[in-house]
Design a protein around this motif. Structure first.
Motif, PDB file in Angstrom:
ATOM      1  N   ASN A 176       0.848  -1.183   0.000  1.00 25.79           N
ATOM      2  CA  ASN A 176       0.000   0.000   0.000  1.00 25.79           C
ATOM      3  C   ASN A 176       0.894   1.248   0.000  1.00 25.79           C
ATOM      4  OD1 ASN A 176      -2.359   1.362  -0.026  1.00 25.79           O
ATOM      5  ND2 ASN A 176      -2.976   0.866   2.068  1.00 25.79           N
ATOM      6  N   GLY A 177       0.559   2.218  -0.815  1.00 27.84           N
ATOM      7  CA  GLY A 177       1.404   3.397  -0.909  1.00 27.84           C
ATOM      8  C   GLY A 177       2.409   3.346  -2.046  1.00 27.84           C
ATOM      9  N   TYR A 178       2.489   2.177  -2.722  1.00 26.93           N
ATOM     10  CA  TYR A 178       3.397   2.061  -3.886  1.00 26.93           C
ATOM     11  C   TYR A 178       3.007   3.084  -4.950  1.00 26.93           C
ATOM     12  CZ  TYR A 178       5.225   0.197  -8.275  1.00 26.93           C
ATOM     13  OH  TYR A 178       5.839   0.067  -9.508  1.00 26.93           O
ATOM     14  N   ARG A 179       4.010   3.676  -5.598  1.00 28.55           N
ATOM     15  CA  ARG A 179       3.753   4.677  -6.645  1.00 28.55           C
ATOM     16  C   ARG A 179       4.157   4.106  -8.003  1.00 28.55           C
ATOM     17  NH1 ARG A 179       6.857   9.839  -4.931  1.00 28.55           N
ATOM     18  NH2 ARG A 179       5.644  10.799  -6.616  1.00 28.55           N
ATOM     19  N   PRO A 180       3.193   3.737  -8.838  1.00 30.53           N
ATOM     20  CA  PRO A 180       3.535   3.153 -10.144  1.00 30.53           C
ATOM     21  C   PRO A 180       4.218   4.163 -11.065  1.00 30.53           C
ATOM     22  CG  PRO A 180       1.157   3.480  -9.959  1.00 30.53           C
ATOM     23  CD  PRO A 180       1.740   3.834  -8.627  1.00 30.53           C
ATOM     24  N   ARG A 181       5.276   3.710 -11.711  1.00 24.30           N
ATOM     25  CA  ARG A 181       6.015   4.557 -12.650  1.00 24.30           C
ATOM     26  C   ARG A 181       6.334   3.742 -13.900  1.00 24.30           C
ATOM     27  NH1 ARG A 181       4.274   7.723  -9.906  1.00 24.30           N
ATOM     28  NH2 ARG A 181       5.196   9.451  -8.718  1.00 24.30           N
ATOM     29  N   TRP A 182       6.271   4.402 -15.053  1.00 21.81           N
ATOM     30  CA  TRP A 182       6.626   3.744 -16.315  1.00 21.81           C
ATOM     31  C   TRP A 182       7.779   4.513 -16.939  1.00 21.81           C
ATOM     32  CZ3 TRP A 182       6.291  -0.744 -18.414  1.00 21.81           C
ATOM     33  CH2 TRP A 182       6.516  -0.920 -19.773  1.00 21.81           C
ATOM     34  N   GLN A 183       8.916   3.789 -17.079  1.00 18.99           N
ATOM     35  CA  GLN A 183      10.146   4.390 -17.625  1.00 18.99           C
ATOM     36  C   GLN A 183      10.483   5.686 -16.871  1.00 18.99           C
ATOM     37  OE1 GLN A 183       9.298   4.625 -21.853  1.00 18.99           O
ATOM     38  NE2 GLN A 183       9.634   2.421 -22.139  1.00 18.99           N
ATOM     39  N   GLY A 184      10.303   5.607 -15.548  1.00 15.67           N
ATOM     40  CA  GLY A 184      10.669   6.714 -14.663  1.00 15.67           C
ATOM     41  C   GLY A 184       9.665   7.843 -14.614  1.00 15.67           C
ATOM     42  N   GLU A 185       8.554   7.707 -15.358  1.00 18.93           N
ATOM     43  CA  GLU A 185       7.581   8.809 -15.402  1.00 18.93           C
ATOM     44  C   GLU A 185       6.251   8.398 -14.770  1.00 18.93           C
ATOM     45  OE1 GLU A 185       7.126  10.542 -19.299  1.00 18.93           O
ATOM     46  OE2 GLU A 185       9.181   9.969 -19.844  1.00 18.93           O
ATOM     47  N   ASP A 186       5.524   9.403 -14.294  1.00 26.22           N
ATOM     48  CA  ASP A 186       4.226   9.178 -13.668  1.00 26.22           C
ATOM     49  C   ASP A 186       3.167   9.052 -14.770  1.00 26.22           C
ATOM     50  OD1 ASP A 186       2.085   9.039 -12.002  1.00 26.22           O
ATOM     51  OD2 ASP A 186       2.139  11.125 -11.351  1.00 26.22           O
ATOM     52  N   ARG A 187       3.156   7.887 -15.447  1.00 25.33           N
ATOM     53  CA  ARG A 187       2.211   7.702 -16.558  1.00 25.33           C
ATOM     54  C   ARG A 187       1.856   6.223 -16.721  1.00 25.33           C
ATOM     55  NH1 ARG A 187       4.763   6.208 -21.645  1.00 25.33           N
ATOM     56  NH2 ARG A 187       7.036   6.286 -21.526  1.00 25.33           N
ATOM     57  N   VAL A 188       0.839   5.972 -17.517  1.00 27.87           N
ATOM     58  CA  VAL A 188       0.425   4.590 -17.758  1.00 27.87           C
ATOM     59  C   VAL A 188       1.461   3.875 -18.631  1.00 27.87           C
ATOM     60  CG1 VAL A 188      -2.044   5.068 -17.560  1.00 27.87           C
ATOM     61  CG2 VAL A 188      -0.956   5.225 -19.798  1.00 27.87           C
ATOM     62  N   PRO A 189       1.606   2.552 -18.483  1.00 30.40           N
ATOM     63  CA  PRO A 189       2.509   1.823 -19.367  1.00 30.40           C
ATOM     64  C   PRO A 189       1.940   1.787 -20.787  1.00 30.40           C
ATOM     65  CG  PRO A 189       1.285   0.291 -18.013  1.00 30.40           C
ATOM     66  CD  PRO A 189       0.940   1.660 -17.515  1.00 30.40           C
ATOM     67  N   ASP A 190       2.804   1.506 -21.750  1.00 26.66           N
ATOM     68  CA  ASP A 190       2.368   1.504 -23.156  1.00 26.66           C
ATOM     69  C   ASP A 190       1.234   0.503 -23.387  1.00 26.66           C
ATOM     70  OD1 ASP A 190       4.358   3.349 -23.477  1.00 26.66           O
ATOM     71  OD2 ASP A 190       5.783   1.977 -24.444  1.00 26.66           O
TER      72      ASP A 190
END
Length: 955
Positions: A418-432
């Motif tokens: 809980n509290g994990y912050r998802p990141r895609w390629q270092g950015e705060d965005r959805v994965p491809d």
């Protein structure tokens, strides 16, 4: 479509359906397009004003679609103990609630489905007791449907008929969450009550069936309402007085300790009219009760330990778990009661101890009276069709877009806190991959709009974590991506590259995918394709309509489909447990699903993407991990095995108490939660009546070679073979490629199995254990003599022959299903006909007869539309084990069938297998048997009936 247009459309549709049914009966033929045109022409004169409001072509399309639907046959195991047959045509005369519900459903479902609903609800109601029967009685049963297949519609019909028959108190146990309870209440307002149960309203407006029959004198009473806080409470209870003369009362309640305790208190203090002189228990003797338990495998099963003592007698002092205890206590306070559980995943229910009973709470919820298995209609899309079963391979799964680990794990690891912050390629965005799924949903909405379905609801499900804080982060990322798409298309800013890539994606991926789905899964529908120019024209509007909603215990967002009925809600729903079970997502098109629950029933219930997708199945997509595809395929097989065993027992006339079920176990999946399996002991295992086939192999060349050499030695020792076509009986048109040996001693087969190395991940096929089992059976003179077949691929342009043990055979091609670092896995090995090798003509025909008898025409079971033309494996094994007196077939329990195959290592598409020896695969078909011989294996679980030794039917 406006409300008045929709009303006109439904009205014409309902009339046309009834006229076509009569026309088809008169002509004794299926409905044809000519019939449809003829009846619509008549109606256009009779209903001129309504016809002016509707699209005639749309009416024709809908009637063609409905006319092509079929529904399979249900199957019921029942016990006649303390049961008096009562339901006949005379008893059903003058039934109001069913009549108006039937009329209400006419515009919503094909008449074949309505007829099937009538039959199914009669079947279940007839298993219950006549509510007018005097004295004490108790009937408990289970209805097993398919996930998202219309169970609510089924039990609404059952409630209507039960109320007509005279059941006075009807309690529906509707899930664990407020929103699911409210959703169920709304459905029952429309289908049974006939009025909207709005909290604190001066007047309750008519809805659903109440618009068909406006007679206020037949309105049932409602003890609960459709608001989020509309559950049963003490304020409502204080105002309620119930007497036998009154109309039926409906309670739609959560499976919640506080709510059920309130209900129980009210029953004891306000409804009970009698005290048992022996026990002092307060009883209701004048009001028959029916309890409908929706999702009865969830929350209702007693997960306490030691419900029986060491001798199998009920522990009368046992303290059941809270929800189970309260449901049983409510039932125990009525002298006349019926309990019907509804579930699509009965894995937990079959582990309820059939002898569980306590003095205070009465018997457990084991379905002792009946179990009914509902067949799915032909337009139902369930696990068998989405993920395949043993009869279809992953290449045939056009709805699924399998994701490799690197497409989602850097963003959302399987294990996170809980509290994990998802990141895609270092950015705060959805994965491809999620961005692709969202665009897929956009295309789906666009196609539906162009097909005239723009006012229908369309939903996307995103289920990637159970933590609300992480869900919130996902909501923000998804909302930002949708905002960006919308901004670019509505303002034309930085659009060129995006539009070019989306055009390519639509034309080269999405559109061909639509065509593949139609080819594999869509029947009786003409679904139109659209050019990119058509799609592009509606994209700004589509993107403007899409809403992103968070659905969990803390979010204020709700899926307000009812409030958007005129325009259709376009929603991307992001959540966890609340989306996982029960909650219906209207018009679900796209799912992005990464949840890694490891229990059969939990996984199956999460399958919100199963159900009915008339008019838009080809735009639906499921994005999930490759591992989940494999798991769901296994579950589809497990569920089918359970249904096949059920069918055989129905044919044998068994009762639920004789129905000892064995449910497959998996190396990673558990059958259901460990708590619910306390009555399921690690059993002494029998393989009798089973088909075992190797589908998991090592990918180390040394192991492959070792198995090839073991097979070489085994076949060499068998001596000369006969041609595989030299069988006792070869059906016309069949031709075989391979070799056959008869009367092979059991010791040779046992030695081969001890030599062959099965992969550790092979959860069910363990050669040494199977060898032990054959040795055990030999002590009863069973499985002593074997037929061995070395089976090759039919001749074709890509023939590749190899010799093993001096016998040449054409290698099979089996592509791997999922990438694993340590193994080569396939979906299925054998062809259905292989299990019939070397049957006599009488055996073959007897097995075919049983196969046709147990055929249910159930679409999701991949059974085919016509009764089988060759015998199916479970029925072959049953006939060989039991014999068939009518066909003059004796039991052949001394014979086993071992089938050997060589798989082409090049065809596996596994890098490690290049230049390897052929991969040896085998399958064993065991005849069923009554032998008590067992081998110990904790990987197979049995319910209490089986380990209690009560079941004389299971082999």
């Amino acid at each position: 479509m406006t409300i008045s247009n929709q009303k006109a459309f439904d009205s014409i549709l309902s009339m046309a359906q009834n006229m076509l049914r009569l026309a088809a009966e008169r002509a004794q033929s299926p409905v044809t397009p000519e019939m449809i045109e003829k009846e619509l022409t008549k109606l256009s004169i009779m209903m001129e004003d309504d016809f002016a409001l509707v699209d005639r072509d749309a009416l024709v399309d809908e009637l063609i679609r409905r006319s092509s639907r079929t529904v399979g046959e249900n199957a019921t195991l029942s016990s006649g103990e303390d049961h008096v047959a009562w339901l006949d045509a005379e008893r059903k005369k003058g039934w109001t609630y069913w009549q108006r519900y039937s009329e209400y459903m006419e515009a919503r479902i094909p008449w074949t489905a309505l007829d099937a609903l009538d039959v199914a609800t009669d079947e279940v109601l007839s298993q219950l007791e006549d509510p007018t029967r005097e004295g004490a009685w108790d009937r408990r049963g289970l209805v097993v449907g398919h996930v998202q297949s219309g169970k609510t519609g089924n039990y609404t019909g059952l409630i209507c008929k039960a109320a007509d028959a005279g059941y006075k108190i009807i309690i529906v146990l509707a899930g664990l969450h407020n929103n699911l309870r409210a959703q169920t209440q709304i459905r029952l307002d429309e289908g049974f009550l006939g009025f909207a149960t709005i909290a604190d309203a001066d007047e309750l407006p008519a809805v659903g069936v109440g618009l068909i029959d406006k007679d206020m004198s037949v309105r049932p009473n409602a003890a609960t309402n459709r608001s989020d806080k509309g559950d049963f409470n003490t304020a409502v209870a204080a105002k309620m007085n119930i007497s036998p003369e009154q109309r039926p009362w409906l309670f739609v309640v959560k499976k919640n300790k506080t709510v059920l305790e309130r209900l129980l208190h009210w029953i004891r203090n306000r409804v009970a009219n009698h005290v048992d002189p022996e026990t002092g228990r307060k009883l209701v003797t004048n009001l028959p009760l029916m309890v409908i338990d929706d999702e009865s495998d969830h929350g209702s099963v007693d997960t306490g330990e030691d419900v029986v003592d060491e001798f199998g007698n009920p522990d009368l002092e046992h303290e059941p778990k809270t929800i189970n205890r309260l449901i049983r206590s409510i039932l125990h306070h009525f002298s006349r009661k019926a309990y019907v559980g509804y579930t699509a995943t009965p894995f937990a229910n079959i582990f309820i101890h059939d002898r569980g009973e306590t003095q205070e709470h009465g018997p457990d919820l084991f379905p002792a009276a009946f179990i009914t298995s509902l067949a799915a209609p032909s337009n139902y899309v369930g696990p068998g069709r989405v993920f395949g079963s043993a009869s279809s391979t992953p290449e045939d799964l056009p709805l699924v877009r399998p994701l490799s680990d690197d497409e989602f794990q850097p963003w959302m690891p399987p294990r996170h806190k809980n509290g994990y912050r998802p990141r895609w390629q270092g950015e705060d965005r959805v994965p491809d991959s999620l961005a692709e799924a969202i665009r897929s949903f956009v295309y789906a909405c666009a196609v539906r709009k162009l097909r005239g379905q723009g006012s229908k609801h369309s939903s996307m499900l995103i289920h990637v974590t159970r933590f609300t804080s992480v869900q919130n982060a996902v909501v923000n990322q998804v909302a930002e991506y949708v905002r960006d798409l919308k901004g670019r298309y509505t303002r034309g800013i930085e659009l060129d590259n995006l539009e070019a890539s989306m055009r390519t994606e639509y034309q080269e991926t999405f559109l061909p995918g639509m065509q593949r789905i139609r080819s594999a899964l869509v029947e009786g529908e003409a679904l139109e394709d659209f050019s990119w120019a058509d799609i592009r024209a509606v994209l700004p509007d589509v993107l403007s309509d899409i809403r992103v909603r968070e659905i969990n215990g803390t979010a204020k967002d709700a899926l307000d489909y009812a409030e958007n009925d005129g325009t259709g809600l376009k929603v991307i729903a992001i959540g966890g447990d609340k989306l996982a079970r029960g909650l219906t997502l209207e018009g679900l098109c796209t799912s992005y699903f990464l949840r890694t629950a490891r229990m059969y029933d939990t996984l199956m219930q999460m399958g919100r993407w199963f159900g009915y997708r008339d008019g838009y199945l080809d735009v639906c997509r499921l994005y999930t991990s490759q591992e989940m595809v494999e798991w769901f395929g296994h579950i589809a097989d497990a569920a089918e095995e359970l249904r096949q065993e059920f069918d055989n027992m129905v044919a044998a006339g068994a009762t639920p108490k004789q129905f000892g079920l064995r449910v497959k176990s998996h190396s990673v999946l558990t059958v259901t939660s460990r708590a619910k399996m306390r009555n399921a002991r690690a059993m002494q295992l029998t393989y009798s009546g089973d088909l075992l086939q190797t589908i998991v192999f090592p990918n180390r060349k040394d192991d492959i070679t070792a198995n090839f050499k073991a097979t070489d030695r085994f076949i060499n020792a068998l001596g000369p073979s006969t041609d595989l076509n030299d069988q006792h009986f070869v059906p016309q048109g069949q031709k075989w490629n391979g070799h056959l040996w008869r009367d092979v001693p059991a010791l040779s087969v046992i030695s081969f199995l001890r030599d062959y190395r099965t992969h550790p991940a092979s959860f069910r096929i363990m050669s040494p254990l199977i060898a032990d089992f054959i040795e055990e059976m030999n002590k009863d003179s069973e499985l002593t003599s074997w037929t061995v077949a070395l089976i090759g691929k039919d001749a074709g342009p890509d023939d590749k022959y190899r010799k093993v043990g001096g016998s040449s055979v054409n290698m099979l091609k089996r592509r791997r299903t999922t990438e694993h670092a340590d193994r080569y896995s396939i979906k299925t090995l054998i062809s259905p006909r292989d299990q019939a090798i070397d049957l006599t003509e009488a055996e073959w025909k007897a097995a075919l007869g049983l196969s046709q008898k147990t055929w249910r025409n159930d679409t999701d079971r991949n059974e085919g539309k016509e009764p089988p033309s060759e015998p199916r494996g479970p029925q072959i094994r049953h006939i060989l084990g039991e014999g068939d007196a009518e066909a003059g077939v004796r039991a052949r329990r001394e014979r086993g069938l071992l089938m050997l195959y060589l798989l082409d290592p090049e065809g596996a598409e596994v890098e490690e297998l290049k230049d390897a020896d052929p991969v040896v695969a085998w399958a064993i078909s065991f005849p069923s048997s009554n032998s008590e011989r067992r081998v110990s294996n904790s990987r197979y679980i049995a319910n209490s009936v089986l380990w209690g030794g009560l079941n004389e039917w299971v082999d």
